[in-house]
Design a protein around this motif. Structure first.
Motif, PDB file in Angstrom:
ATOM      1  N   LEU A 256       0.827  -1.206   0.000  1.00  0.00           N
ATOM      2  CA  LEU A 256       0.000   0.000   0.000  1.00  0.00           C
ATOM      3  C   LEU A 256       0.862   1.257   0.000  1.00  0.00           C
ATOM      4  CD1 LEU A 256      -2.906  -0.966   2.391  1.00  0.00           C
ATOM      5  CD2 LEU A 256      -3.075  -0.344  -0.016  1.00  0.00           C
ATOM      6  N   ARG A 257       1.921   1.245   0.810  1.00  0.00           N
ATOM      7  CA  ARG A 257       2.812   2.393   0.851  1.00  0.00           C
ATOM      8  C   ARG A 257       3.427   2.640  -0.520  1.00  0.00           C
ATOM      9  NH1 ARG A 257       6.206   1.350   6.315  1.00  0.00           N
ATOM     10  NH2 ARG A 257       4.324   1.058   7.545  1.00  0.00           N
ATOM     11  N   MET A 258       3.806   1.532  -1.157  1.00  0.00           N
ATOM     12  CA  MET A 258       4.430   1.679  -2.469  1.00  0.00           C
ATOM     13  C   MET A 258       3.433   2.293  -3.467  1.00  0.00           C
ATOM     14  SD  MET A 258       6.079  -1.166  -4.916  1.00  0.00           S
ATOM     15  CE  MET A 258       4.527  -1.403  -5.744  1.00  0.00           C
ATOM     16  N   ILE A 259       2.206   1.781  -3.439  1.00  0.00           N
ATOM     17  CA  ILE A 259       1.202   2.284  -4.382  1.00  0.00           C
ATOM     18  C   ILE A 259       0.966   3.778  -4.167  1.00  0.00           C
ATOM     19  CG2 ILE A 259      -1.264   2.202  -4.962  1.00  0.00           C
ATOM     20  CD1 ILE A 259      -1.103  -0.834  -4.469  1.00  0.00           C
ATOM     21  N   ILE A 260       0.896   4.170  -2.894  1.00  0.00           N
ATOM     22  CA  ILE A 260       0.612   5.573  -2.601  1.00  0.00           C
ATOM     23  C   ILE A 260       1.805   6.463  -2.956  1.00  0.00           C
ATOM     24  CG2 ILE A 260       0.238   7.188  -0.682  1.00  0.00           C
ATOM     25  CD1 ILE A 260      -1.727   5.152   0.441  1.00  0.00           C
ATOM     26  N   PHE A 261       3.000   5.920  -2.834  1.00  0.00           N
ATOM     27  CA  PHE A 261       4.194   6.712  -3.110  1.00  0.00           C
ATOM     28  C   PHE A 261       4.514   6.777  -4.604  1.00  0.00           C
ATOM     29  CE2 PHE A 261       8.893   7.295  -3.243  1.00  0.00           C
ATOM     30  CZ  PHE A 261       8.943   8.502  -2.569  1.00  0.00           C
ATOM     31  N   MET A 262       3.975   5.799  -5.346  1.00  0.00           N
ATOM     32  CA  MET A 262       4.412   5.612  -6.732  1.00  0.00           C
ATOM     33  C   MET A 262       4.281   6.839  -7.646  1.00  0.00           C
ATOM     34  SD  MET A 262       4.685   2.053  -8.211  1.00  0.00           S
ATOM     35  CE  MET A 262       3.140   1.486  -8.818  1.00  0.00           C
ATOM     36  N   PRO A 263       3.179   7.610  -7.586  1.00  0.00           N
ATOM     37  CA  PRO A 263       3.052   8.721  -8.553  1.00  0.00           C
ATOM     38  C   PRO A 263       4.279   9.620  -8.616  1.00  0.00           C
ATOM     39  CG  PRO A 263       1.034   8.477  -7.333  1.00  0.00           C
ATOM     40  CD  PRO A 263       2.006   7.495  -6.735  1.00  0.00           C
ATOM     41  N   VAL A 264       4.968   9.788  -7.496  1.00  0.00           N
ATOM     42  CA  VAL A 264       6.090  10.714  -7.485  1.00  0.00           C
ATOM     43  C   VAL A 264       7.273  10.171  -8.282  1.00  0.00           C
ATOM     44  CG1 VAL A 264       7.554  10.133  -5.503  1.00  0.00           C
ATOM     45  CG2 VAL A 264       6.970  12.504  -5.951  1.00  0.00           C
ATOM     46  N   LEU A 265       7.244   8.873  -8.543  1.00  0.00           N
ATOM     47  CA  LEU A 265       8.342   8.284  -9.306  1.00  0.00           C
ATOM     48  C   LEU A 265       8.145   8.491 -10.799  1.00  0.00           C
ATOM     49  CD1 LEU A 265       8.716   4.922  -7.389  1.00  0.00           C
ATOM     50  CD2 LEU A 265      10.022   7.016  -7.093  1.00  0.00           C
ATOM     51  N   ILE A 266       6.928   8.882 -11.176  1.00  0.00           N
ATOM     52  CA  ILE A 266       6.651   9.050 -12.599  1.00  0.00           C
ATOM     53  C   ILE A 266       7.132  10.427 -13.043  1.00  0.00           C
ATOM     54  CG2 ILE A 266       4.792   9.264 -14.294  1.00  0.00           C
ATOM     55  CD1 ILE A 266       3.340   7.109 -12.565  1.00  0.00           C
ATOM     56  N   ASP A 267       7.756  10.449 -14.163  1.00  0.00           N
ATOM     57  CA  ASP A 267       8.322  11.667 -14.716  1.00  0.00           C
ATOM     58  C   ASP A 267       7.264  12.772 -14.873  1.00  0.00           C
ATOM     59  OD1 ASP A 267      10.226  13.235 -16.098  1.00  0.00           O
ATOM     60  OD2 ASP A 267       9.181  12.697 -17.949  1.00  0.00           O
ATOM     61  N   THR A 268       7.638  13.983 -14.476  1.00  0.00           N
ATOM     62  CA  THR A 268       6.694  15.114 -14.534  1.00  0.00           C
ATOM     63  C   THR A 268       6.156  15.331 -15.945  1.00  0.00           C
ATOM     64  OG1 THR A 268       8.533  16.133 -13.367  1.00  0.00           O
ATOM     65  CG2 THR A 268       6.453  17.299 -13.352  1.00  0.00           C
ATOM     66  N   VAL A 269       7.029  15.192 -16.916  1.00  0.00           N
ATOM     67  CA  VAL A 269       6.620  15.443 -18.296  1.00  0.00           C
ATOM     68  C   VAL A 269       5.564  14.433 -18.727  1.00  0.00           C
ATOM     69  CG1 VAL A 269       7.418  15.450 -20.676  1.00  0.00           C
ATOM     70  CG2 VAL A 269       8.826  16.485 -18.900  1.00  0.00           C
ATOM     71  N   SER A 270       5.817  13.158 -18.450  1.00  0.00           N
ATOM     72  CA  SER A 270       4.871  12.120 -18.884  1.00  0.00           C
ATOM     73  C   SER A 270       3.511  12.323 -18.232  1.00  0.00           C
ATOM     74  CB  SER A 270       5.384  10.726 -18.529  1.00  0.00           C
ATOM     75  OG  SER A 270       6.766  10.680 -18.543  1.00  0.00           O
ATOM     76  N   TYR A 271       3.509  12.547 -16.922  1.00  0.00           N
ATOM     77  CA  TYR A 271       2.206  12.609 -16.259  1.00  0.00           C
ATOM     78  C   TYR A 271       1.439  13.854 -16.668  1.00  0.00           C
ATOM     79  CZ  TYR A 271       2.022  15.936 -12.295  1.00  0.00           C
ATOM     80  OH  TYR A 271       1.916  17.046 -11.520  1.00  0.00           O
ATOM     81  N   SER A 272       2.171  14.939 -16.949  1.00  0.00           N
ATOM     82  CA  SER A 272       1.481  16.146 -17.407  1.00  0.00           C
ATOM     83  C   SER A 272       0.779  15.877 -18.733  1.00  0.00           C
ATOM     84  CB  SER A 272       2.476  17.296 -17.603  1.00  0.00           C
ATOM     85  OG  SER A 272       3.110  17.613 -16.400  1.00  0.00           O
ATOM     86  N   ILE A 273       1.468  15.172 -19.621  1.00  0.00           N
ATOM     87  CA  ILE A 273       0.881  14.894 -20.930  1.00  0.00           C
ATOM     88  C   ILE A 273      -0.303  13.938 -20.791  1.00  0.00           C
ATOM     89  CG2 ILE A 273       1.329  13.818 -23.171  1.00  0.00           C
ATOM     90  CD1 ILE A 273       4.167  15.042 -22.988  1.00  0.00           C
ATOM     91  N   VAL A 274      -0.170  12.956 -19.892  1.00  0.00           N
ATOM     92  CA  VAL A 274      -1.280  12.015 -19.680  1.00  0.00           C
ATOM     93  C   VAL A 274      -2.509  12.756 -19.144  1.00  0.00           C
ATOM     94  CG1 VAL A 274      -2.049  10.075 -18.279  1.00  0.00           C
ATOM     95  CG2 VAL A 274       0.173   9.982 -19.400  1.00  0.00           C
ATOM     96  N   PHE A 275      -2.286  13.670 -18.217  1.00  0.00           N
ATOM     97  CA  PHE A 275      -3.435  14.426 -17.687  1.00  0.00           C
ATOM     98  C   PHE A 275      -4.059  15.311 -18.757  1.00  0.00           C
ATOM     99  CE2 PHE A 275      -4.571  14.012 -13.250  1.00  0.00           C
ATOM    100  CZ  PHE A 275      -3.626  13.097 -12.819  1.00  0.00           C
ATOM    101  N   ARG A 276      -3.224  15.825 -19.639  1.00  0.00           N
ATOM    102  CA  ARG A 276      -3.755  16.633 -20.735  1.00  0.00           C
ATOM    103  C   ARG A 276      -4.692  15.788 -21.589  1.00  0.00           C
ATOM    104  NH1 ARG A 276       0.857  18.748 -24.259  1.00  0.00           N
ATOM    105  NH2 ARG A 276       0.396  16.996 -25.586  1.00  0.00           N
ATOM    106  N   LEU A 277      -4.294  14.538 -21.834  1.00  0.00           N
ATOM    107  CA  LEU A 277      -5.144  13.644 -22.632  1.00  0.00           C
ATOM    108  C   LEU A 277      -6.427  13.311 -21.871  1.00  0.00           C
ATOM    109  CD1 LEU A 277      -2.425  11.206 -24.026  1.00  0.00           C
ATOM    110  CD2 LEU A 277      -3.553  13.068 -25.237  1.00  0.00           C
ATOM    111  N   PHE A 278      -6.327  13.082 -20.565  1.00  0.00           N
ATOM    112  CA  PHE A 278      -7.505  12.772 -19.749  1.00  0.00           C
ATOM    113  C   PHE A 278      -8.569  13.848 -19.879  1.00  0.00           C
ATOM    114  CE2 PHE A 278      -5.503  10.037 -16.123  1.00  0.00           C
ATOM    115  CZ  PHE A 278      -5.437   8.978 -17.001  1.00  0.00           C
ATOM    116  N   PHE A 279      -8.130  15.108 -19.839  1.00  0.00           N
ATOM    117  CA  PHE A 279      -9.080  16.210 -19.740  1.00  0.00           C
ATOM    118  C   PHE A 279      -9.408  16.865 -21.069  1.00  0.00           C
ATOM    119  CE2 PHE A 279      -7.735  15.756 -15.362  1.00  0.00           C
ATOM    120  CZ  PHE A 279      -8.938  15.883 -14.694  1.00  0.00           C
ATOM    121  N   ASN A 280      -9.045  16.205 -22.165  1.00  0.00           N
ATOM    122  CA  ASN A 280      -9.420  16.718 -23.483  1.00  0.00           C
ATOM    123  C   ASN A 280     -10.947  16.727 -23.603  1.00  0.00           C
ATOM    124  OD1 ASN A 280     -10.161  16.394 -26.395  1.00  0.00           O
ATOM    125  ND2 ASN A 280      -7.968  16.727 -26.611  1.00  0.00           N
ATOM    126  N   THR A 281     -11.483  17.821 -24.135  1.00  0.00           N
ATOM    127  CA  THR A 281     -12.939  17.959 -24.161  1.00  0.00           C
ATOM    128  C   THR A 281     -13.604  16.913 -25.055  1.00  0.00           C
ATOM    129  OG1 THR A 281     -12.646  20.321 -23.839  1.00  0.00           O
ATOM    130  CG2 THR A 281     -14.818  19.581 -24.582  1.00  0.00           C
TER     131      THR A 281
END
Lengths: 301, 465
Positions: A117-142
């Motif tokens: 559980l700790r690993m799962i909760i900590f994991m997002p911070v291990l993901i590269d800022t650039v990748s996650y920003s782009i993924v969120f951009r795709l999530f919120f496309n109208t």
């Protein structure tokens, strides 16, 4: 030895020896100091000089306070400050609250698979800022984003996330919370684990409710760690750049333009390095004041 | 006491070792930077290159007579900074060039199109690449901000001036009447459209002559198929291409007669008004992150028409593979139904004034921009050359499977677009314009008000510099 005390004294006078003793740590520190001086201290000091200069065609000329005048007469600069503080004032409290709740949950004695559980909760911070920003951009496309597709499947028409000021700010905040909550949870969890269990046991025997235990034992116990986590978040948010730069490009109409993004534009898009340096000192002073206030407010005992 | 003595000696020894280390690493770092190399291993590699060079040039000296092409014998090493696929093209051209000129070394370094590596180099004057790829929109800003950093290439451009597409030549002309960049590629536009969807909606593409025809066709297509005719970034944050397209097609500019920023010219307002009309008619779609969202929309069958530059054909072929054979190419519509030629995007190659091997840099650049074989390589990698004599080369006649026609033959006829004056402050103008675009197409602001505010903002930023 001991036969020529005069010579010995002359060779190793107390002063000489302590000088050498003093030099030893510096000798060990030297490699780091060289790197620090060249790549951190020098640029930091040099940008103070730059903030009073005009840079053109490789030549510097002194312009006094003109760079600061420009910044404080630019409505976009104030817009960027306002945006950053709106994000700060909403996102940091939510994130800290979530982190405290999650940390308490992870600290429960009876919880299974703690490591996982700790690993799962900590994991997002291990993901590269650039990748996650782009993924969120795709999530919120109208039109084609996952979020709106999901809402559509429920028969709702999703909002135009990236074209409405407060919604685009919300998207940035959601993305930041997703990434940084786990990190803060782990910091706070460290604080929780330093609280001796006996305190809770004693409190339970004295008949204190869980809520009382939380307010009177947990919160004071984790205060230093909590403060550390909040200061980190505040500083990080004030320096926010990558998420709005990649997720919303600062849009719509500068609604998600942050201070650092503004400075980047001034420096590297409009080539006004002087004004950008000046702005970075305005930001540094703001961070300094905020950190001082936080330390002051929490230092009651 | 002896112990102390030993300790002191050891400390001194350690100190000197540390300093020695420091010096060593400093020296190798300097060399690394000189070679523009990012990896430690390339240090030795570069040294290796130099050795090879020395050998080759010795050999070449003997064959100097056979080498009569450039008059004098070329030698030395140059670094070329370029990005993406265009860098791959330049690297392939460099191989050919080095074969023709033994004793020379041309190294193409990949950089980013945002110039993050170029700015500090030019500002400090250290490690400036010998040859630099610079976008047409930005070259004047570079000339203004880094005055004296670029070599005068009038001797190369002037005699060939009429052989380049006019719009590509004018951008590199300095205020002193000298050329500081050799024109490379241009982006002639055409209307790419989905043949199957147009047929389904019963729209004959030959009837689309004016933008009004385009609008009417869009309405029919929307009505019959629900698909969109045009896409752009409504909030302007990720791109201002749509506004530029209509402005540049009319030969519009961003400045008034006095050189002040002017974004409320008739041509600008006309373009904006038309975009608004299309938006209101519902035939456009929003592409908040324009580049990526356009590809998504194309693959999702939502967007069926692209009045866009030639370089996008490459993106269609690589990123929208599934629609091979479904796309046709037709001439651009225009406001008055005539001409309509417009170029979007394009680059020049500029040469550092402080290049140690200026002659080599010039010779390589001239070869890469004006040799038929080199231009075939450019075309292959998606750079549409502005040097018109090269259009006779075979590569420009080949029929592309994806479009069923020869892209080269169509686009080589569309290169006479108006020349645009981007001025030395285009980035500032563009930044402000993007805010105005968002205000107009998202917040519904009055175009004239939003644009005049943007012009004021841009002018203020420019005046502060």
């Amino acid at each position: 030895m001991g036969k020529m005390p005069g010579v010995e004294k002359a060779l190793y006078s107390r002063r000489g020896c302590s000088m050498k003793k003093m030099l030893v740590p510096f000798a060990f520190l030297l490699p780091y100091l060289v790197v620090y001086l060249t790549f951190t201290l020098y640029p930091t000091a040099y940008s103070v000089v730059l903030s009073f200069m005009k840079f053109k065609g490789g030549n510097l000329s002194f312009v006094g306070l003109k760079n600061f005048q420009f910044l404080f007469s630019d409505p976009v600069f104030f817009k960027a400050i306002a945006n950053t503080f709106i994000i700060l004032l909403i996102q940091v409290p939510i994130q800290t609250l979530l982190a405290v709740v999650l940390a308490n949950f992870l600290n429960k004695k009876l919880l299974r698979c703690k490591g996982l559980l700790r690993m799962i909760i900590f994991m997002p911070v291990l993901i590269d800022t650039v990748s996650y920003s782009i993924v969120f951009r795709l999530f919120f496309n109208t039109e084609n984003g996952m979020i709106n597709n999901f809402l559509r499947s429920l028969g709702m028409e999703g909002p135009d996330w990236l074209n409405v000021g407060f919604l685009s700010k919300a998207v940035i905040m959601i993305a930041m919370t997703w990434r940084w909550t786990g990190y803060n949870t782990v910091i706070i969890l460290g604080g929780l684990q330093n609280i001796p269990m006996e305190l809770y046991e004693a409190a339970a025997i004295d008949g204190a409710s869980t809520g009382k235990q939380f307010w009177n034992i947990t919160i004071p116990g984790i205060k230093p760690v909590l403060l550390f986590s909040v200061i980190l978040s505040v500083t990080g948010t004030l320096q926010l750049f990558t998420e709005p730069y990649l997720l919303t490009y600062g849009g719509p109409v500068n609604e998600t333009l942050t201070i650092v993004q503004y400075l980047y534009k001034v420096g590297f898009k409009t080539f006004n390095f002087g004004a950008a340096s000046a702005g970075s000192y305005v930001l540094a002073i703001m961070i300094g004041i905020l950190t001082f206030l936080q330390l002051k407010v929490t230092k009651e005992d | 006491m002896r112990k102390k003595l030993i300790a002191c000696i050891l400390t001194a020894a350690m100190l000197s070792m540390c300093m020695g280390c420091g010096n060593d690493s400093g020296a190798s770092q300097g060399k690394g930077e000189e070679n523009q190399a990012e990896e430690a291993s390339s240090d030795t590699q570069a040294e290796g290159d130099e050795n090879v060079n020395a050998e080759v040039s010795e050999e070449a000296e003997g064959e100097a007579d056979a080498e009569a092409s450039e008059g004098s014998q070329l030698s030395g090493e140059i670094h070329v900074a370029s990005w993406n696929a265009s860098a791959d093209g330049l690297a392939e051209i460099a191989e050919k060039f080095m074969e023709l000129h033994p004793g020379t070394t041309v190294i193409v370094d990949k950089v980013d199109a945002e110039y993050t590596k170029l700015y500090p180099a030019l500002a400090s004057g250290v490690n400036v690449p010998d040859v630099m790829q610079i976008q047409q929109t930005d070259i004047q800003a570079f000339l203004n901000n880094y005055e004296g950093s670029f070599a005068d290439v009038t001797d190369i451009v002037e005699p060939e001036k009429d052989n380049f597409a006019a719009s590509a030549v004018s951008v590199a002309l300095g205020s002193d009447g000298k050329y500081y960049g050799i024109p490379w590629d241009i982006g002639p536009c055409a209307m790419m459209y989905r043949k199957d969807v147009f047929e389904e909606a019963g729209v004959d593409v030959a009837t689309i002559k004016t933008w009004d025809d385009f609008l009417e066709a869009g309405k029919v297509i929307l009505d019959k198929t629900g698909k969109k005719m045009f896409g752009f970034c409504y909030n302007g944050a990720s791109s201002s291409d749509a506004v530029k397209l209509f402005l540049h097609q009319q030969g519009g500019t961003y400045y008034d007669a006095d050189g002040k920023v002017d974004l409320t010219t008739d041509k600008m307002l006309k373009g904006i008004a038309f975009l608004k009309e299309m938006q209101d008619a519902g035939i456009t779609m929003d592409l908040p992150s324009e580049w990526d969202d356009r590809i998504t929309a194309l693959n999702a069958d939502q967007l069926v028409c692209l009045p866009y530059p030639v370089w996008y054909t490459g993106t269609l072929m690589s990123s929208v593979e599934g629609q091979s054979g479904k796309w046709g190419i037709a001439p651009m519509p225009s406001f008055d139904g005539e001409g309509g030629e417009v170029s979007m995007g394009g680059c020049v190659l500029a040469i550092s004034a402080n290049s140690e091997n200026l002659e080599l840099a010039k010779a390589y650049t001239a070869y890469a921009m004006m040799d038929n074989e080199a231009n075939e390589i450019n075309f292959k990698w998606g750079q549409f050359p502005s040097y018109t004599p090269s259009y006779e080369a075979d590569a420009f006649k080949q029929v592309d499977e994806y479009f069923g026609v020869s892209r080269g033959e169509i686009f080589t006829k569309l290169v006479n677009s108006p020349s645009i004056d981007f001025g030395p402050y285009f980035t500032d103008v563009d930044q402000s314009m993007r805010t105005a675009i968002g205000d107009i197409f998202v917040n519904g602001a009055d175009p004239e008000t939003a644009l005049s505010e943007a012009a004021e903002a841009a002018q203020r930023i420019i005046d502060a510099k």
